[in-house]
Design an enzyme around this catalytic site. Structure first.
Site, PDB file in Angstrom:
ATOM      1  N   LYS A  98      18.531 -10.039   0.216  1.00 12.87           N
ATOM      2  CA  LYS A  98      19.446 -11.182   0.066  1.00 12.87           C
ATOM      3  C   LYS A  98      20.805 -10.888   0.661  1.00 12.87           C
ATOM      4  CE  LYS A  98      17.765 -13.170  -4.245  1.00 12.87           C
ATOM      5  NZ  LYS A  98      17.996 -12.674  -5.599  1.00 12.87           N
TER       6      LYS A  98
ATOM      7  N   HIS B  50       7.597   7.108  10.392  1.00 11.61           N
ATOM      8  CA  HIS B  50       6.893   6.973   9.119  1.00 11.61           C
ATOM      9  C   HIS B  50       6.277   8.350   8.829  1.00 11.61           C
ATOM     10  CE1 HIS B  50       4.907   5.393   5.784  1.00 11.61           C
ATOM     11  NE2 HIS B  50       4.212   4.413   6.294  1.00 11.61           N
TER      12      HIS B  50
ATOM     13  N   ARG C  90      11.750   2.062   2.274  1.00  9.48           N
ATOM     14  CA  ARG C  90      11.066   1.355   3.368  1.00  9.48           C
ATOM     15  C   ARG C  90      12.026   0.254   3.803  1.00  9.48           C
ATOM     16  NH1 ARG C  90       6.049  -0.625   5.644  1.00  9.48           N
ATOM     17  NH2 ARG C  90       5.257   1.389   5.065  1.00  9.48           N
TER      18      ARG C  90
ATOM     19  N   ARG D 199       0.810  -1.219   0.000  1.00 13.65           N
ATOM     20  CA  ARG D 199       0.000   0.000   0.000  1.00 13.65           C
ATOM     21  C   ARG D 199       0.846   1.273   0.000  1.00 13.65           C
ATOM     22  NH1 ARG D 199      -4.076   0.451   4.081  1.00 13.65           N
ATOM     23  NH2 ARG D 199      -4.644  -1.668   3.590  1.00 13.65           N
ATOM     24  N   THR D 200       1.906   1.305   0.785  1.00 12.40           N
ATOM     25  CA  THR D 200       2.744   2.505   0.797  1.00 12.40           C
ATOM     26  C   THR D 200       3.481   2.671  -0.533  1.00 12.40           C
ATOM     27  OG1 THR D 200       3.033   2.238   3.167  1.00 12.40           O
ATOM     28  CG2 THR D 200       4.537   3.736   2.069  1.00 12.40           C
TER      29      THR D 200
END
Ligand SMILES: [Zn+2]
Lengths: 435, 177, 315
Positions: free
Chosen positions: C82, C134, C104, C54-55
């Site tokens: 990874k 945030h 993020r 969503r963000t």
């Protein structure tokens, strides 16, 4: 009078008197107000302070296993540069120093480097796992004559294992150096728990996780009448417990690192992991309590917890980064700045806390002796009025994770003398130093 | 600093522009005035009320902010975005007259044309400016000009309007070279 | 303003100008104009080292409406998860010519590390870092509150807001406390003591353990997501007990002030911290938060990528 090997002229002794120190072979042969004879080498130490060679009870030399971060040789150079004549190599190497074979290897590497004494510390438990005792007796009887045992990096958290270890080392007068950190209370912990961690959203490391182990262990040491050493004390509460234990006559000693005497948890606000260290940086009031405790002797010694890490272990997110910072080359300057220049301690007390006492805790007989006739010539000459700028690109350690990069610090180590031989001359490692 | 237009000069210029607009568009029935904030918006309002006085009808008048359409945003500090208000009539098939205070490089008008293109497709787009100071960087020209003011590039033209500044005046600052 | 890392870095004036800019952008996008040329030729990278569809979509829509080129360097399976270092990733983005990176990341401070390092030169937008902050969520929340309850004022002076739930692990709560207080609102944190950080006393907010005593007096109830794993970590006994004391259900909603609104940053655990009836009620502005997210993020990108500080009005 015949020609002597080395004379240190006009230095201020720890007690404040000025004298000339004459060295022949490995020993001090005279300490005199004014030496009139001939010498092969003369150090003009006017304006300098001379202390017994510094003894570090807590050094991570990383060899064997992580030679990219540090080797016994590179750590020895960093030590000599910082004024040390003895280091104690922590057991958390790979393989772990939990057998006579590994401690003898480290001891031999120290001798080969020849810049100072390297005394291996043995692991308390096999693989530092905290479950079963390592071959403590064999390590004590080895060539390395190990007397200090520690799982440092890990806490010996099982109280029964700790009790057994404390009892077992009584056989040869050893000491358990505890890294006090309750593992359950510090799962994933990143920094001191308090206002700063709340703001930064970094998982907190409560003071009580350290203090609860210290409290338990002084009681255990009392109960089994053994000898306990607390590594890197960081909290005002821990200081209170040690003070209480000493008042009760419990055989406990404690150390503080230079960085915990100066740095505080708000440095984490940059999220720069150069300030990430175990145990974590605490608050301003903890720093003050530690300084007072070091001054009044509640805390016995300063130990560096020199913890080299390769660049990639610090060039990352805070929570991914390794714990630890360099300490050997800056320790004396930080102590001068925080304790001597602030008027809390004399040079005599610095000698006590950074040489005599750590040598006696570790049982290092040839180290930490008084500056007097007949002593081993382990000495450091420092100019306390000179300032220097820390440059991470110029450190002698194989790693560069110093938290003081760019800082102006007081006190320059000019000369280090290890068993009569100059290992540091005018701030430079002597290539011919060592035997 | 020298005064280029006094308050009465400005009034006369706007009246003349209003008449010219009516003449060119054969009345007011199809026109929509869009002022470019901040001062262009007030000038559009004034022209609208002059025209409606002459013609006796309401004139469609709105504002068109061009900030988000500028081609030099990378270079300048961001500006607060001013409101864009399109009159209910819309712009589709109308004769849109853009109104600005000073016509200079022409880049503002290019941005306004882009902004307008996103809103609809007028029959014609015309331009009214209180002052044309020259130094065009694009092939753009005004249909209605209050006064042509020859300036050097280093000079700046300052427009004061009573709605914002308390009085009406146009002046030139700096030395001509 | 070059980066948006923490609400703490914003002045009240800057915060308000972002909200005002978002307001105008919302009006523009509400009208016929779907796409603005404002950031044409600029490259924005969405670096999502942690899942958050969503963000990411919200930032992507915002960037595209401003005509920026968007590159998604997203979540699971990417090199970031990874074990490629943040530094190597940043240097790759630099080589790609990223003008801005929307990051993020599961590590607190990751956005600041990226911004402070010499690894890349673009702007950094913190789209959620670990349990730290945030900021774009807080700005869109403030935007939504102002729209509903601001009474035409530019700030939130005089409003009362309760933030309820897992404050300890919530980056939304941290950013919101800072921003709401900056804008003049009175903030009360409501949570079990286990889910409040040690040190919360220093925040510009009061604390209550009793939801029922707070709810009748606030204009906004902002619910926080409670993650299932908090139960196994013994922050509270079980979901039922949590809901009983800290969940927002229809019964509790009845004691809310007339006109008071319910917010949630999403994704919701319906039935745990919020009941379905509340989430879908007329007090809920939860879907509107999502809509407003795009305008607010457009405003953030506009302010950051046009350099300098916001100057007021005029030509
Ligand atoms: Zn340790």
């Amino acid at each position: 009078m015949s020609t002597v090997d080395l004379v240190i002229k006009g230095a201020q002794l720890p007690d404040g008197k000025t004298a000339d120190i004459c060295i022949q072979g490995e020993s001090i042969i005279d300490v005199t107000a004014s030496f009139k004879g001939e010498s092969v080498t003369t150090i003009d130490a006017k304006g300098c302070v001379v202390l017994p060679g510094l003894v570090d009870l807590h050094t991570h030399l990383r060899e064997p296993g992580r030679e990219d971060a540090e080797t016994v040789l590179s750590g020895s150079k960093a030590g000599a540069k910082g004024g040390f004549t003895a280091l104690s190599a922590m057991a958390n190497t790979s393989p772990v120093a939990d057998t006579a074979g590994v401690v003898e290897q480290v001891y031999r590497l120290g001798q080969e480097a020849g810049l100072l004494d390297v005394f291996p510390i043995g692991a308390v438990t096999q693989g530092l796992k905290g479950e079963t005792l390592s071959e403590i007796g064999a390590m004590a009887d080895s060539v390395a004559r190990v007397r200090v045992f520690s799982d440092d990096g890990n806490c010996v958290s099982d109280p029964l294992v700790m009790r057994r270890a404390l009892e077992y080392i009584k056989k040869f007068g050893g000491v358990i150096a505890q890294h006090a950190q309750d593992p359950r209370m510090t799962i994933g912990s990143q920094m001191n728990e308090g206002e700063v961690s709340a703001r930064l959203g970094l998982k907190g490391w409560p003071a009580v996780a350290e203090e609860a182990i210290i409290a338990r262990d002084v009681l255990l040491a009392d109960h089994v009448q053994s000898r306990l050493h607390i590594c890197h004390l960081t909290t005002a509460g821990g200081v209170e417990i040690i003070r209480w234990a000493k008042a009760r006559g419990i055989n406990v000693t404690a150390e503080v690192t230079p960085h915990h005497l100066l740095l505080t948890d708000d440095l984490a606000s940059s999220y720069d992991p150069i300030f990430k260290v175990n145990p974590p940086l605490r608050t301003e009031s903890d720093v003050h309590a530690l300084r007072e405790a070091l001054a009044d002797g509640t805390i016995d010694i300063v130990a560096t917890d020199h913890a080299p890490h390769p660049l990639e272990a610090k060039e990352c997110e805070w929570q991914e980064a390794a714990f630890g910072m360099l300490g050997l080359e800056t320790a004396l300057s930080i102590v001068q700045m925080t304790m001597v220049n602030s008027g809390l301690m004399s040079w005599q007390q610095v000698a006590e806390r950074m040489s005599h006492k750590p040598a006696s805790i570790g049982g290092y007989e040839h180290q930490g002796q008084r500056i007097e006739k007949g002593s081993f010539a382990n000495l450091v000459v420092i100019n306390p009025t000179k300032m220097w700028r820390v440059d991470r690109d110029l450190v002698l350690s194989n790693s560069s994770n110093t938290p003081y990069h760019g800082h102006e610090l007081p006190g320059v180590v000019e000369h280090t003398i290890f068993k009569g031989t100059q290992t540091l001359i005018n701030g430079q490692i002597s290539q011919g130093g060592g035997k | 600093m020298s005064v280029a237009l006094s308050a009465p000069d400005i009034k006369r210029a706007l009246t003349r522009i209003s008449h010219e607009i009516l003449e060119k568009n054969q009345g007011a029935s199809s026109i929509v005035l869009l002022g470019i904030p901040t001062r262009g918006a007030h000038l559009a309002q004034r022209i609208a009320s002059i025209i409606s006085e002459i013609e006796g009808v309401e004139i469609s008048c709105g504002t068109l902010d061009i900030t988000l359409f500028r081609d030099d945003l990378r270079l300048r500090a961001p500006k607060a975005i001013m409101p864009t208000t399109i009159p209910p009539s819309g712009v589709e098939n109308r004769d849109v007259i853009l109104v600005d205070d000073v016509l200079f490089s022409g880049r503002t008008i290019r941005s306004a044309l882009d902004a307008l293109g996103e809103i609809g497709r007028p029959r014609t787009v015309q331009l009214a400016a209180l002052v044309d100071r020259g130094h065009r960087e694009l092939p753009i020209k005004a249909d209605f000009v209050g006064k042509n003011l020859p300036t050097s590039k280093s000079q700046s033209v300052r427009v004061l309007l009573s709605e914002i500044d308390g009085r009406d005046e146009v002046s030139i600052e700096g030395e001509a070279n | 303003m070059r980066h948006l890392l923490s609400i703490a870095d914003l002045s009240k004036i800057e915060a308000i100008s972002i909200l005002d800019t978002a307001n105008e952008l919302a009006r523009v996008s509400d009208g016929a104009v779907k796409k603005l040329p404002t950031l044409r030729g600029r490259t924005i990278v969405n670096l999502f080292a942690e899942d958050s569809t969503r963000t990411r979509i919200s930032f992507e829509a915002a960037a595209k409406r401003l005509s920026a080129d968007v590159i998604n360097f997203s979540a699971k399976g990417s090199s970031v998860s990874k074990g490629e270092s943040l530094k190597d990733t940043a240097m790759t983005l630099q080589a790609m010519g990223a003008d801005a990176v929307v990051i993020r990341h599961s590590a607190s401070g990751a956005a600041q590390r990226l911004a402070d390092s010499q690894w890349m030169s673009g702007s950094v937008v913190n789209a959620g870092d670990g349990t730290h902050e945030h900021p774009s969520q807080a700005l869109l929340d403030a935007f939504t509150i102002r729209k509903h309850l601001g009474l035409g004022k530019s700030d939130l002076e005089g409003l009362s807001v309760a933030i309820v739930g897992d404050v300890l692990h919530s980056r939304v709560a941290r950013s919101n406390v800072l921003l709401l207080a900056k804008l003049g609102a009175k903030v009360t944190l409501v949570a079990p003591p286990t889910l409040l950080p040690v040190g919360v006393e220093s925040w510009p907010a009061s604390v209550s353990y009793d939801f029922d005593s707070v709810i009748p007096f606030v204009d906004v109830v902002m619910m926080l997501r409670v993650q299932q794993e908090r139960m196994t970590e013994m922050y509270f006994p079980n979901a039922r007990e949590y809901s009983r004391y800290f969940g927002l259900n229809s019964d509790r909603m009845k004691s809310m002030k007339p006109g008071a609104i319910v917010m949630h940053p999403g994704p919701m655990n319906r039935g745990l911290e919020i009941s379905a009836e509340v989430a879908d009620s007329s007090r809920s502005v939860i879907t509107e938060q999502v809509t407003n997210g795009v305008s607010v993020r457009m405003a953030i990108l506009y302010v950051l990528l046009t350099g300098g500080s916001l100057e007021a009005g005029g030509n």
